[in-house]
Motif scaffolding. Structure first.
Motif: not given
Length: 106
Positions: A22-23, A26-27, A29, A32, A35, A101
């Protein structure tokens, strides 16, 4: 206790793997919490699947837990389970991020 420790290692490894993906991407993620949860599920599932593959079963130890000769835990098997959980948690998080996404674009 011998069964709980490997599962915790897989959960933590998967959660870390999910957050790393995730870090980094970014797409992919999904937040938190997302993830961590998806990664933890991937850590358990991936380690279970890896244990079914000939040649990898020794790396990840027994599915129910890796007991050592003196009743302790096999640290090599725990390290293998943690690494497998890390990778598989990252993979499942990436898949979930791709799905999220693609649904957002539709």
């Amino acid at each position: 206790m011998e069964v709980i420790v490997p599962i915790l290692v897989q959960l933590v490894g998967g959660g870390v793997g999910g957050n790393v993906i995730g870090q980094i991407a970014k797409s992919l993620n999904i937040g938190t919490a997302g993830n961590t949860i998806v990664g933890a599920i991937g850590g358990i599932a991936g380690t279970w699947l890896a244990g079914m593959i000939p040649g990898l079963d020794g790396l990840v130890g027994a599915a129910a837990g890796a007991a050592g000769t003196a009743g302790g835990l096999d640290l090599g098997a725990l390290a293998g389970q943690g690494a497998t959980g890390l990778v598989s948690g990252g993979i499942l998080t990436a898949i979930a991020g791709l799905i999220k996404s693609s649904m957002a674009k539709a």
